[in-house]
Design a protein around this motif. Structure first.
Motif, mmCIF file in Angstrom:
data_model
loop_
_atom_site.group_PDB
_atom_site.id
_atom_site.type_symbol
_atom_site.label_atom_id
_atom_site.label_comp_id
_atom_site.label_asym_id
_atom_site.label_seq_id
_atom_site.Cartn_x
_atom_site.Cartn_y
_atom_site.Cartn_z
ATOM 1 N N TRP A 163 0.920 -1.283 0.099
ATOM 2 C CA TRP A 163 0.037 -0.121 -0.063
ATOM 3 C C TRP A 163 0.917 1.106 0.037
ATOM 4 N N ILE A 164 0.370 1.884 -0.853
ATOM 5 C CA ILE A 164 1.357 3.575 -1.172
ATOM 6 C C ILE A 164 0.589 4.612 -0.562
ATOM 7 N N GLY A 165 0.977 5.367 0.362
ATOM 8 C CA GLY A 165 0.250 6.710 0.671
ATOM 9 C C GLY A 165 0.991 7.807 0.474
ATOM 10 N N ARG A 166 0.386 8.934 0.194
ATOM 11 C CA ARG A 166 1.340 10.117 -0.131
ATOM 12 C C ARG A 166 0.567 11.410 0.156
ATOM 13 N N PRO A 167 1.147 12.210 0.744
ATOM 14 C CA PRO A 167 0.719 13.699 1.353
ATOM 15 C C PRO A 167 0.439 14.723 0.390
ATOM 16 N N ILE A 168 -0.590 15.323 0.385
ATOM 17 C CA ILE A 168 -0.983 16.494 -0.388
ATOM 18 C C ILE A 168 -0.845 17.868 0.308
ATOM 19 N N GLU A 169 -0.985 17.766 1.705
ATOM 20 C CA GLU A 169 -0.940 19.152 2.500
ATOM 21 C C GLU A 169 0.106 19.861 2.415
ATOM 22 N N VAL A 170 0.205 21.290 2.565
ATOM 23 C CA VAL A 170 1.361 21.900 3.137
ATOM 24 C C VAL A 170 1.704 21.737 4.575
ATOM 25 N N PRO A 171 2.665 21.226 4.906
ATOM 26 C CA PRO A 171 2.945 20.826 6.297
ATOM 27 C C PRO A 171 2.618 21.885 7.312
ATOM 28 N N GLY A 172 1.691 21.730 8.193
ATOM 29 C CA GLY A 172 1.519 22.518 9.264
ATOM 30 C C GLY A 172 0.447 23.482 8.872
ATOM 31 N N SER A 173 -0.327 23.540 7.498
ATOM 32 C CA SER A 173 -1.127 24.701 7.291
ATOM 33 C C SER A 173 -2.306 24.615 8.018
ATOM 34 N N ARG A 174 -3.020 25.661 8.362
ATOM 35 C CA ARG A 174 -4.398 25.770 9.061
ATOM 36 C C ARG A 174 -4.715 27.191 8.783
ATOM 37 N N PRO A 175 -5.755 27.359 7.815
ATOM 38 C CA PRO A 175 -6.638 26.410 7.129
ATOM 39 C C PRO A 175 -5.783 25.610 6.151
ATOM 40 N N ILE A 176 -6.112 24.530 5.754
ATOM 41 C CA ILE A 176 -5.387 23.706 4.974
ATOM 42 C C ILE A 176 -5.033 24.270 3.628
ATOM 43 N N ARG A 177 -3.898 23.899 3.239
ATOM 44 C CA ARG A 177 -3.352 24.380 2.002
ATOM 45 C C ARG A 177 -2.719 23.219 1.166
ATOM 46 N N PHE A 178 -2.595 23.072 -0.174
ATOM 47 C CA PHE A 178 -2.067 21.915 -0.887
ATOM 48 C C PHE A 178 -1.082 22.203 -1.532
ATOM 49 N N GLU A 179 -0.111 21.188 -1.498
ATOM 50 C CA GLU A 179 1.142 21.568 -2.335
ATOM 51 C C GLU A 179 1.127 21.507 -3.969
ATOM 52 N N GLY A 180 1.784 21.763 -4.663
ATOM 53 C CA GLY A 180 1.685 21.568 -6.040
ATOM 54 C C GLY A 180 0.955 22.798 -6.712
ATOM 55 N N ALA A 181 0.199 22.269 -7.740
ATOM 56 C CA ALA A 181 -0.486 23.261 -8.650
ATOM 57 C C ALA A 181 -1.652 24.072 -7.849
ATOM 58 N N PRO A 182 -1.995 25.397 -8.198
ATOM 59 C CA PRO A 182 -3.113 25.925 -7.558
ATOM 60 C C PRO A 182 -4.372 25.045 -7.576
ATOM 61 N N ASP A 183 -4.559 24.281 -8.637
ATOM 62 C CA ASP A 183 -5.889 23.547 -8.649
ATOM 63 C C ASP A 183 -5.150 22.096 -8.315
ATOM 64 N N VAL A 184 -5.797 21.562 -7.133
ATOM 65 C CA VAL A 184 -5.324 20.415 -6.496
ATOM 66 C C VAL A 184 -5.496 19.045 -7.583
ATOM 67 N N GLU A 185 -6.418 18.987 -8.368
ATOM 68 C CA GLU A 185 -6.727 17.999 -9.286
ATOM 69 C C GLU A 185 -5.563 18.056 -10.379
ATOM 70 N N THR A 186 -4.981 19.427 -10.705
ATOM 71 C CA THR A 186 -4.031 19.169 -11.835
ATOM 72 C C THR A 186 -2.641 18.226 -11.164
ATOM 73 N N SER A 187 -2.622 18.734 -9.785
ATOM 74 C CA SER A 187 -1.325 17.880 -9.183
ATOM 75 C C SER A 187 -1.683 16.458 -9.161
ATOM 76 N N LEU A 188 -2.968 16.152 -8.747
ATOM 77 C CA LEU A 188 -3.249 14.511 -8.564
ATOM 78 C C LEU A 188 -3.147 13.748 -10.174
ATOM 79 N N ARG A 189 -3.439 14.587 -11.017
ATOM 80 C CA ARG A 189 -3.326 13.925 -12.481
ATOM 81 C C ARG A 189 -1.781 13.302 -12.578
ATOM 82 N N GLU A 190 -0.962 13.945 -11.698
ATOM 83 C CA GLU A 190 0.521 13.479 -12.107
ATOM 84 C C GLU A 190 0.829 12.395 -11.304
#
Length: 647
Positions: free
Chosen positions: A438-465
């Motif tokens: 099983w492989i898991g992978r984080p998407i959040e910017v560490p420690g962010s609150r409110p939550i922010r995502f790493e990568g592209a401004p549109d999180v779907e764009t990041s996940l497509r990679e």
């Protein structure tokens, strides 16, 4: 999907083996335009009998496939996907000299579905009589043959041999007319979607299998080519002269008719089952779903009306979705659909039905899961600063050693897993692709609150990679008593992420830490879970803080089961707790059935990483220490799990 059964010889017994086309579908993701203007494609397994095999397996039949695939990446993908779907692959031959078949498809409008076949000298059309194993046929109750595999001498002979063997042993032969003029050389190669071109030669070839058939299924156009006449009733009567088989005519939105005996003057005097009023989004694959549903009833000796109802419902479900094989309904989904009459016309807009479809068709079950979490980023930055030693490149190497430690403990056991990030852990993620964990992978910017995502401004764009087997992990610091603005901002982000995960076909693990932003009692985390579900978010996994009291776990488990009894389960996080404290938490949580294991990081790796980065221990010592720490927790989990099962 079906549960395997074995005969007295120990081999898996099959209800059905489907024979014929197996390829890869590349489905245009843009809808409403020309194939020329589509810019991205989703990859699915395809080919009519392959789609039906997947659909029938999801409906609970024991199914196999008899075909050839190339000795290439797509051939391996087909084989692996079939195995994930529970389809027996003993009859899938690998052809080292030919490539796997390919189809490129699109959705232009409700009446136009451009389709280009790449099947020149492809692997499945090289199937020959020598590929037909009598032992495989002998452990199967029925054979599905498709019309395309009567279009060339070699596959014709192979199909006839398989049908004759099935009849000789008293089994049933099913014929899916499956008429594609382009695959008979009767239409231009760009016209793959054409459904009918009259041909006396095709009619003659197709009719040769009729004396062996117990069931014949086709659309009205396919009935016309098989009967050699352009009037449906007349064509059915011409077919009836050559076979006593049950005849089923698919009529699209009007449902279907089944004719067990003489063909009536009016088809409405046959067994008629009306269709379902849903939007036609994509007709491709609906006929294969119809066949899967009909066979689920027919092979289990259900009344004919019930067989038709299953078939029409399965077709309606698939016609409302993108893709063929992945759109096939599960048995649970089919029952839910048939139990209700209030579904929206645009069926795919039903959150309930789509969730049941997703959750009941996920690949691989995880009755337990023990994960080494080394997806930390800011913590490793802090460790480098604290030690005054080490580099980012060394951290990346350490994470590769962590994967080696998981492999040393697991030795191929898929109940283990790893959480790795794309910053320090990219090389380890790449190496993990060849392992069964099983492989898991984080998407959040560490420690962010409110939550922010790493990568592209549109999180779907990041996940497509991301590869499809990467589970999206998101840690959110969420307390039920947060102020309304904070909750609203976090909720919007989580909704965006959940929608992106479903759109990109990634599983979603939601990690909740409430204790850092307010007081915690036995109801706190359950209140967060209740709120998340109320938003319409259904995580595949929950990752939760350890707790040593039963009321907390009672409340958490009740909240999840109230909304999503199909949830994969809960894994415990560690919060850097000392080992003994974590072992106690594992023992406290293990009695609760939704708790599947743990995903622990710093308790396992922190001291080892410090020693390795400062040169106190070498690579082998680091792997050994990580493996031992993981083994201690895994053994403790399994001891606690065994005690639960014994109780």
């Amino acid at each position: 999907m079906a549960q395997s059964s074995s005969g007295t010889d120990g081999e898996r017994r099959l209800d059905l083996i489907a024979m014929g086309r197996a390829g890869v579908d590349l489905y245009g993701e843009q809808v409403g335009g020309r194939l020329e203007d589509m810019g991205s494609f989703a990859k699915y397994i395809g080919g009519s009998p392959t789609n039906t095999a997947v659909g029938a397996s999801r409906l609970g039949l024991d199914v196999g496939l008899l075909t050839r695939v190339g000795g290439d990446h797509f051939g391996r993908f087909i084989r692996e996907e079939l195995e994930r779907e529970g389809v027996d692959t003993a009859g899938v031959r690998t052809d080292p000299d030919r490539l796997t078949a390919l189809a490129i498809l699109g959705i232009r409008d409700p009446d136009s579905f451009p389709l280009v076949f790449y099947r020149e000298n492809c692997a499945d059309m090289a199937l020959c009589v020598d590929d037909i194993d009598p032992a495989l046929i002998a452990r199967t109750g029925a054979l599905l043959v498709s019309g395309t595999h009567l279009s060339r001498p070699g596959v014709f002979q192979a199909s006839m041999k398989a049908a004759e063997l099935m009849k000789r042993q008293g089994g049933r032969v099913v014929f899916d007319i499956d008429y594609r003029p382009v695959l008979w050389g009767l239409a231009a190669k760009e016209n793959g979607e054409d459904r009918f071109v009259a041909s006396a030669a095709v009619t003659e070839s197709l009719q040769r299998i009729l004396p062996l058939c117990d069931l014949v299924v086709g659309t009205e156009e396919e009935i016309h080519i098989l009967g050699g006449l352009s009037d449906t009733v007349s064509a059915l009567r011409a077919i009836r002269e050559r076979t006593a088989a049950l005849l089923v005519c698919k009529r699209g939105a009007n449902g279907c008719v089944a004719i067990p005996g003489a063909v009536p003057d009016d088809l409405d005097d046959a067994v008629v089952e009306r269709g379902f009023p849903v939007e036609v989004f994509n007709v491709l694959g609906a006929g294969d779903a119809f066949m899967a549903g009909f066979l689920r009833g027919w092979l289990r000796d259900e009344p004919l009306e019930q067989c038709c109802a299953f078939a029409n419902a399965c077709g309606a479900i698939v016609v409302s979705r993108h893709g063929c094989a992945p759109a096939m309904a599960s048995w649970e989904e089919l029952q839910l659909f048939l139990d209700r009459q209030d579904w929206p016309h645009r069926l795919r807009e039903s959150v309930e039905l789509e969730h049941v479809h997703w959750a009941t068709n996920r690949h691989r079950d995880y009755p337990e899961l023990t994960v080494l979490a080394v997806d930390h980023r800011s913590q490793f930055d802090d460790l480098l600063a604290e030690l005054g030693a080490g580099t980012p490149e060394q951290v990346a190497h350490f994470k590769r050693l962590a994967l080696d430690a998981v492999h040393q403990v697991a030795a191929g056991d898929p109940r283990f897993g790893v959480l790795l990030d794309g910053r320090f852990g990219a090389r380890a993620l790449e190496a993990a692709a060849d392992l069964p964990y099983w492989i898991g992978r984080p998407i959040e910017v560490p420690g962010s609150r409110p939550i922010r995502f790493e990568g592209a401004p549109d999180v779907e764009t990041s996940l497509r990679e991301w590869p499809l087997n990467h589970v999206v992990k998101c840690l959110v610091f969420y307390h039920p008593d947060d102020d309304q603005e904070m909750k609203a901002r976090q909720d919007r982000q989580l909704l965006r992420l959940f929608d992106a995960c479903r759109a990109t076909r990634h599983e979603f693990l939601l990690e909740i830490i409430a204790s850092k932003h307010g007081p915690v009692d036995s109801t706190t985390v359950a209140r967060v879970i209740d709120h998340i579900y109320s938003l319409g978010i259904y995580p595949d996994w929950w990752k939760l803080e350890p707790a040593d009291d039963a009321p907390t776990w009672d409340a958490v488990q009740a909240a999840i089961l109230r909304y999503d009894p199909l949830c994969r389960g809960i894994v415990l996080l560690g919060l850097s707790a000392p080992r003994e404290e974590l072992l106690a938490a594992i023992s406290a949580a293990a009695p609760f059935g939704l708790v599947r294991g743990f995903a622990v990081g710093r308790t396992i790796f922190h001291e080892v990483a410090a020693g390795w980065l400062t040169g106190v221990i070498d690579d082998a010592g680091a792997v050994a220490a990580l493996a031992e720490n993981l083994r201690v927790l895994s053994d403790a989990w399994r001891t606690a799990r065994d005690a639960r099962q014994a109780a």
